[in-house]
Design a protein around this motif. Structure first.
Motif, PDB file in Angstrom:
ATOM      1  N   PRO A 150      -9.520   9.172 -14.667  1.00 12.33           N
ATOM      2  CA  PRO A 150     -10.531   9.980 -13.992  1.00 12.33           C
ATOM      3  C   PRO A 150     -10.097  10.693 -12.709  1.00 12.33           C
ATOM      4  CG  PRO A 150     -10.877   7.661 -13.506  1.00 12.33           C
ATOM      5  CD  PRO A 150      -9.703   7.730 -14.420  1.00 12.33           C
ATOM      6  N   GLY A 151      -8.829  10.679 -12.335  1.00 12.78           N
ATOM      7  CA  GLY A 151      -8.391  11.222 -11.038  1.00 12.78           C
ATOM      8  C   GLY A 151      -8.799  12.661 -10.766  1.00 12.78           C
ATOM      9  N   LEU A 152      -8.849  13.021  -9.488  1.00 13.39           N
ATOM     10  CA  LEU A 152      -9.170  14.387  -9.078  1.00 13.39           C
ATOM     11  C   LEU A 152      -8.053  15.326  -9.531  1.00 13.39           C
ATOM     12  CD1 LEU A 152     -10.339  14.023  -5.345  1.00 13.39           C
ATOM     13  CD2 LEU A 152     -11.778  14.410  -7.349  1.00 13.39           C
ATOM     14  N   ARG A 153      -8.440  16.488 -10.030  1.00 13.99           N
ATOM     15  CA  ARG A 153      -7.437  17.455 -10.470  1.00 13.99           C
ATOM     16  C   ARG A 153      -6.677  18.030  -9.269  1.00 13.99           C
ATOM     17  NH1 ARG A 153      -6.684  20.212 -15.169  1.00 13.99           N
ATOM     18  NH2 ARG A 153      -8.468  19.203 -16.103  1.00 13.99           N
ATOM     19  N   ASP A 154      -7.418  18.322  -8.201  1.00 12.03           N
ATOM     20  CA  ASP A 154      -6.773  18.898  -7.006  1.00 12.03           C
ATOM     21  C   ASP A 154      -6.804  17.898  -5.857  1.00 12.03           C
ATOM     22  OD1 ASP A 154      -6.284  21.426  -8.206  1.00 12.03           O
ATOM     23  OD2 ASP A 154      -8.437  21.800  -8.058  1.00 12.03           O
ATOM     24  N   SER A 155      -6.198  16.757  -6.103  1.00 16.23           N
ATOM     25  CA  SER A 155      -6.177  15.717  -5.089  1.00 16.23           C
ATOM     26  C   SER A 155      -5.302  16.160  -3.916  1.00 16.23           C
ATOM     27  CB  SER A 155      -5.616  14.438  -5.710  1.00 16.23           C
ATOM     28  OG  SER A 155      -5.777  13.365  -4.828  1.00 16.23           O
TER      29      SER A 155
ATOM     30  N   SER B 289      -5.089  13.973  -0.766  1.00 16.51           N
ATOM     31  CA  SER B 289      -4.590  12.739  -0.162  1.00 16.51           C
ATOM     32  C   SER B 289      -4.910  11.565  -1.073  1.00 16.51           C
ATOM     33  CB  SER B 289      -5.283  12.477   1.174  1.00 16.51           C
ATOM     34  OG  SER B 289      -5.226  13.593   1.996  1.00 16.51           O
ATOM     35  N   GLN B 290      -4.016  10.596  -1.100  1.00 19.28           N
ATOM     36  CA  GLN B 290      -4.237   9.423  -1.941  1.00 19.28           C
ATOM     37  C   GLN B 290      -3.788   8.162  -1.222  1.00 19.28           C
ATOM     38  OE1 GLN B 290      -1.911  10.446  -5.455  1.00 19.28           O
ATOM     39  NE2 GLN B 290      -3.701  11.442  -6.367  1.00 19.28           N
ATOM     40  N   LEU B 291      -4.486   7.076  -1.526  1.00  8.56           N
ATOM     41  CA  LEU B 291      -4.118   5.780  -0.953  1.00  8.56           C
ATOM     42  C   LEU B 291      -4.376   4.715  -2.007  1.00  8.56           C
ATOM     43  CD1 LEU B 291      -3.512   3.727   1.331  1.00  8.56           C
ATOM     44  CD2 LEU B 291      -5.788   4.148   2.233  1.00  8.56           C
ATOM     45  N   ALA B 292      -3.348   3.948  -2.329  1.00  2.00           N
ATOM     46  CA  ALA B 292      -3.475   2.861  -3.306  1.00  2.00           C
ATOM     47  C   ALA B 292      -3.132   1.555  -2.607  1.00  2.00           C
ATOM     48  CB  ALA B 292      -2.538   3.090  -4.491  1.00  2.00           C
ATOM     49  N   VAL B 293      -4.030   0.583  -2.735  1.00  2.00           N
ATOM     50  CA  VAL B 293      -3.856  -0.698  -2.053  1.00  2.00           C
ATOM     51  C   VAL B 293      -3.852  -1.808  -3.097  1.00  2.00           C
ATOM     52  CG1 VAL B 293      -5.046  -2.297  -0.510  1.00  2.00           C
ATOM     53  CG2 VAL B 293      -4.931   0.105   0.081  1.00  2.00           C
ATOM     54  N   PRO B 294      -2.828  -2.658  -3.114  1.00  2.00           N
ATOM     55  CA  PRO B 294      -2.778  -3.705  -4.137  1.00  2.00           C
ATOM     56  C   PRO B 294      -3.741  -4.846  -3.832  1.00  2.00           C
ATOM     57  CG  PRO B 294      -0.932  -3.950  -2.640  1.00  2.00           C
ATOM     58  CD  PRO B 294      -1.681  -2.725  -2.195  1.00  2.00           C
ATOM     59  N   LEU B 295      -4.285  -5.448  -4.881  1.00  2.00           N
ATOM     60  CA  LEU B 295      -5.119  -6.643  -4.731  1.00  2.00           C
ATOM     61  C   LEU B 295      -4.221  -7.816  -5.118  1.00  2.00           C
ATOM     62  CD1 LEU B 295      -8.313  -5.370  -6.634  1.00  2.00           C
ATOM     63  CD2 LEU B 295      -7.798  -5.149  -4.206  1.00  2.00           C
ATOM     64  N   VAL B 296      -3.847  -8.605  -4.131  1.00  2.00           N
ATOM     65  CA  VAL B 296      -2.896  -9.692  -4.373  1.00  2.00           C
ATOM     66  C   VAL B 296      -3.515 -10.997  -3.910  1.00  2.00           C
ATOM     67  CG1 VAL B 296      -0.583 -10.583  -3.835  1.00  2.00           C
ATOM     68  CG2 VAL B 296      -0.937  -8.123  -4.064  1.00  2.00           C
ATOM     69  N   HIS B 297      -3.428 -12.024  -4.776  1.00  2.00           N
ATOM     70  CA  HIS B 297      -3.913 -13.350  -4.383  1.00  2.00           C
ATOM     71  C   HIS B 297      -2.804 -14.367  -4.647  1.00  2.00           C
ATOM     72  CE1 HIS B 297      -6.782 -16.448  -3.419  1.00  2.00           C
ATOM     73  NE2 HIS B 297      -6.402 -17.107  -4.497  1.00  2.00           N
TER      74      HIS B 297
ATOM     75  N   SER C  93      -8.885  12.035  -1.966  1.00  2.00           N
ATOM     76  CA  SER C  93      -9.725  13.066  -1.372  1.00  2.00           C
ATOM     77  C   SER C  93      -9.100  14.425  -1.655  1.00  2.00           C
ATOM     78  CB  SER C  93      -9.798  12.843   0.138  1.00  2.00           C
ATOM     79  OG  SER C  93     -10.287  13.992   0.779  1.00  2.00           O
ATOM     80  N   PRO C  94      -9.949  15.449  -1.843  1.00  2.00           N
ATOM     81  CA  PRO C  94      -9.371  16.786  -2.015  1.00  2.00           C
ATOM     82  C   PRO C  94      -8.728  17.307  -0.732  1.00  2.00           C
ATOM     83  CG  PRO C  94     -11.786  16.846  -2.205  1.00  2.00           C
ATOM     84  CD  PRO C  94     -11.402  15.431  -1.952  1.00  2.00           C
ATOM     85  N   GLN C  95      -9.047  16.671   0.403  1.00  2.00           N
ATOM     86  CA  GLN C  95      -8.549  17.120   1.705  1.00  2.00           C
ATOM     87  C   GLN C  95      -7.156  16.535   1.970  1.00  2.00           C
ATOM     88  OE1 GLN C  95     -11.276  15.775   4.737  1.00  2.00           O
ATOM     89  NE2 GLN C  95      -9.728  16.021   6.327  1.00  2.00           N
ATOM     90  N   GLU C  96      -6.246  17.361   2.440  1.00  2.00           N
ATOM     91  CA  GLU C  96      -4.908  16.852   2.767  1.00  2.00           C
ATOM     92  C   GLU C  96      -4.958  16.057   4.068  1.00  2.00           C
ATOM     93  OE1 GLU C  96      -2.485  20.372   2.631  1.00  2.00           O
ATOM     94  OE2 GLU C  96      -2.046  20.061   0.503  1.00  2.00           O
ATOM     95  N   MET C  97      -4.048  15.120   4.209  1.00  2.00           N
ATOM     96  CA  MET C  97      -3.945  14.274   5.410  1.00  2.00           C
ATOM     97  C   MET C  97      -5.273  13.574   5.723  1.00  2.00           C
ATOM     98  SD  MET C  97      -0.805  14.696   6.438  1.00  2.00           S
ATOM     99  CE  MET C  97      -0.650  14.290   8.158  1.00  2.00           C
TER     100      MET C  97
ATOM    101  N   PRO D 269       0.825  -1.205   0.000  1.00  2.00           N
ATOM    102  CA  PRO D 269       0.000   0.000   0.000  1.00  2.00           C
ATOM    103  C   PRO D 269       0.863   1.260   0.000  1.00  2.00           C
ATOM    104  CG  PRO D 269      -0.047  -1.041   2.160  1.00  2.00           C
ATOM    105  CD  PRO D 269       0.701  -1.965   1.253  1.00  2.00           C
ATOM    106  N   ILE D 270       0.425   2.271  -0.731  1.00  2.00           N
ATOM    107  CA  ILE D 270       1.128   3.562  -0.748  1.00  2.00           C
ATOM    108  C   ILE D 270       0.107   4.617  -0.342  1.00  2.00           C
ATOM    109  CG2 ILE D 270       2.379   5.251  -2.135  1.00  2.00           C
ATOM    110  CD1 ILE D 270       4.045   2.902  -2.372  1.00  2.00           C
ATOM    111  N   ARG D 271       0.493   5.434   0.639  1.00  2.00           N
ATOM    112  CA  ARG D 271      -0.445   6.416   1.170  1.00  2.00           C
ATOM    113  C   ARG D 271       0.278   7.744   1.316  1.00  2.00           C
ATOM    114  NH1 ARG D 271      -1.584   7.664   6.640  1.00  2.00           N
ATOM    115  NH2 ARG D 271       0.072   6.216   7.178  1.00  2.00           N
ATOM    116  N   ILE D 272      -0.295   8.800   0.765  1.00  2.00           N
ATOM    117  CA  ILE D 272       0.338  10.108   0.930  1.00  2.00           C
ATOM    118  C   ILE D 272      -0.695  11.141   1.388  1.00  2.00           C
ATOM    119  CG2 ILE D 272       2.356   9.772  -0.542  1.00  2.00           C
ATOM    120  CD1 ILE D 272       0.944  11.037  -2.820  1.00  2.00           C
ATOM    121  N   GLY D 273      -0.265  11.983   2.306  1.00  2.00           N
ATOM    122  CA  GLY D 273      -1.145  12.978   2.904  1.00  2.00           C
ATOM    123  C   GLY D 273      -1.113  14.299   2.165  1.00  2.00           C
ATOM    124  N   TYR D 274      -0.075  14.477   1.371  1.00  2.00           N
ATOM    125  CA  TYR D 274       0.031  15.674   0.527  1.00  2.00           C
ATOM    126  C   TYR D 274       0.342  15.144  -0.864  1.00  2.00           C
ATOM    127  CZ  TYR D 274       0.838  17.824   5.080  1.00  2.00           C
ATOM    128  OH  TYR D 274       0.743  18.214   6.386  1.00  2.00           O
TER     129      TYR D 274
END
Lengths: 448, 164
Positions: free
Chosen positions: A262-267, A269-277, A289-293, A226-231
């Motif tokens: 389709p991503g948000l122009r002014d994103s 915060s973002q979080l990407a989670v892999p689907l692994v089997h 989300s447009p909201q930081e953190m 998973p990759i998660r960024i607050g800014y």
């Protein structure tokens, strides 16, 4: 009360700078500020190695360090006595920290200054609450566990993959207050990711593609982490301009560039989670989300659990998808249709399909549509099975059945968005119908 | 590290006594580092003596290490600009904080709180970050013998020359 690192994870979100003290070989202390203290697990944290500075020199001589972190809500201070173990310069931990650092750097206007050379991993020997105060941790923003439970309950008994995708994203909005989300599947042949479902965007972007390693989705996929960024960092955002650059690059022709991501122009915060089997990448669940953190460690935990359940359900649904009767025996004769014919143009070079000169799709989904239409025109068939598609040597499909199922969903949704007179309808497990409401013409443009 | 005192110039004096976050470090006999936050700073008129205010209950091993004669390092950073300066001293003296020091700590708390409020941090955090200024405090005094620019970037770590 004995404190664990998990109790103070909010301190590692990067909202408030942390400080580190180290000691040189000659006994001189050094104190500096840190851009990131990364929670690795209950016994380890990692710090960014950006410059060859005194801190770096000191820990190589004397591995002991003390870090002071601050809770971003209560301002409670905690100290971590720790010992330097090693530096990682690649792999999941490094990539997570690199993405996060890029976000912090762009947030603080220091993109040119911050570059991650390595992730310094430390063993945490002790965690102290400064002043002996055991301030109660701040209450979570929302009730994540009940939200997750409701999300998972919504997936039970889901009849097919398409519904499963939609219910997952709908559940995130209804129960977890996550309004912008998308699901991408892994195309293992071309090693890229394609969007099969999205929620909360002006345009669905279904069919748009992301290359492995591109942005946080591509990095989460490549590293299976998973990759998660607050800014959200500029360099990790997906923009039209970015894809235009790829169009001119070596593999630009191979990547879907006609359908905008389709991503948000002014994103914020973002979080990407892999689907692994079982060690195999299936896709990526991405939320923003447009909201930081906006997304915390707890959100990451919740989405990892959701991703695991989603992947498992995908597997179960895919297993039965090929077990169906032969559609040839039950196929009705196609009725005669009135109206101006639709012209489908298929280019063999990349299997791109245009309907009345409007781009629809390319790749495997394009090849499938061409086969269906050819069969419809030549043999009057409109009922098909997944199994016959898989066995068709002309299509040369991979072995993994969820890939075919996902491709059919992609094709079905692109048709629903772009052409109302032609569609795919599920008629049972592993069976579907080509719905044709106007006469069809197929033009094949051979490879040159 | 030289023994010669480094006299902080006017700009440096203004910086370390301004709206900056302050952290001070020392070390134990076994080379184990200690760290604590300071709540205010005063510099002597000639720039040779630096005094930092440390709430005792929040100072952990720093006070014990300094009592044992260990050297100190103090880092000052301005949240709005990331401008950062580190000072080092061979040893430090400890003294009790009296009425005058308490006044300075409260004045520091007001300024620092205002500086942070501009970032949109909420009330609970702002009150929490400066709350220790009301606790029993010690004054940690040292003579800087080295100073380093630590503003993030390639110049970080550059020693600043003694002004004599």
């Amino acid at each position: 009360m004995t404190l664990g690192l998990r109790d103070i994870r909010a301190c590692f979100e990067g909202a408030i700078p942390s400080a580190i003290a180290t000691v040189a070989a000659d006994g001189t202390p050094n104190v500096a500020y840190l851009s990131q203290v990364h929670y690795v697990d209950e016994a380890h944290v990692a710090l960014t190695f950006q410059f060859f500075n005194s801190t770096r020199r000191n820990i190589l001589e004397n591995p002991r360090a003390v870090v002071q972190v601050v809770d971003p809500v209560s301002a409670a201070h905690y100290r971590l006595q720790m010992e330097y173990l090693r530096t990682e310069t690649e792999g999941p931990l490094f990539e997570k920290m690199k993405a996060k650092l890029a976000g912090i750097a762009s947030h603080t206007g220091m993109s040119k200054v911050f570059r991650l050379r390595g992730s310094d991993v430390y063993r945490v020997l002790d965690v102290f609450s400064v002043g002996g105060a055991c301030a109660a941790p701040a209450p979570p923003r929302q009730q994540l566990l009940p939200g997750l439970r409701a999300c998972l309950a919504g997936l039970v008994g889901c009849p097919d993959l398409g519904r499963l995708f939609d219910l997952t994203l709908l559940g995130l909005q209804r129960h977890c207050e996550i309004a912008h989300a998308m699901l991408l599947m892994h195309d293992c042949e071309r090693d890229c990711l394609y969007t099969v479902a999205s929620h909360g965007y002006a345009a669905s972007g279904i069919g748009s593609e992301i290359r492995m390693g591109e942005g946080i989705i591509g990095v989460a996929a490549r590293e299976r982490t998973p990759i998660r960024i607050g800014y959200a960092a500029q360099e990790y955002l997906y923009s039209r301009a970015m894809r235009e650059r790829f169009q001119h690059s070596r593999d630009g022709a191979a990547l879907e560039t006609e359908i905008p991501f389709p991503g948000l122009r002014d994103s914020g915060s973002q979080l990407a989670v892999p689907l692994v089997h079982v060690d195999r990448l299936r896709g990526v669940l991405f939320v923003e989300s447009p909201q930081e953190m906006r997304f915390t460690y707890e959100d990451e935990d919740a989405l990892m659990v959701l991703a695991a359940q989603l992947t498992l359900t995908m597997e179960l649904l895919s297993q039965g998808a090929d077990q169906s009767e032969d559609a040839r025996r039950v196929a009705p004769v196609a009725p005669r249709l009135q109206g101006r014919p639709l012209t489908l143009k298929h280019f063999a070079v990349d299997h791109s399909v245009f309907i009345d000169n409007d781009y629809l799709i390319k790749g495997v989904a394009g090849a499938i549509l061409r086969k269906l239409v050819r069969d419809y025109l030549d043999n009057g068939r409109s009922e098909f099975t997944n199994r016959e598609l898989r066995l068709d040597p002309e299509l040369g499909l991979p072995d993994f059945s969820e890939n075919l199922e996902a491709r059919l969903i992609l094709l079905q949704r692109r048709l629903a968005e772009r052409c109302h007179s032609l569609g795919l309808e599920k008629t049972g497990r592993g069976r579907f119908r080509l719905r044709v409401e106007r006469p069809l013409r197929l033009e094949d443009v051979p490879r040159r | 590290m030289s023994e010669a005192p480094l006299h902080l110039d006017r700009l440096q004096r203004g910086f370390v006594t301004g709206s900056v976050a302050i952290n001070v470090a020392s070390r134990g006999a076994q080379g184990v580092p200690s760290i604590a936050r300071a709540y205010g700073c005063r510099v002597s008129a000639d720039g040779a003596e630096v005094a930092l205010y440390l709430p005792l209950a929040f100072s952990g091993n720093v006070v014990a290490d300094v009592r044992g004669g260990a050297p100190v390092a103090a880092v000052f950073t301005r949240p709005a600009t990331h401008e950062t300066l580190q000072l080092k001293g061979r040893r430090a003296e400890l003294g009790a904080a009296g009425v005058a020091e308490r006044k300075r700590m409260r004045a520091y708390a007001r300024r620092f709180r205002e500086e942070l409020a501009a970032f949109g941090l909420d009330e609970r955090f702002l009150s929490g970050i400066v709350a220790p200024v009301e606790l029993e405090a010690v004054v940690l005094c040292f003579t800087p013998v080295a100073a380093f620019n630590q503003t993030p970037g390639p110049e970080a770590g550059t020693p600043l020359r003694a002004k004599g």
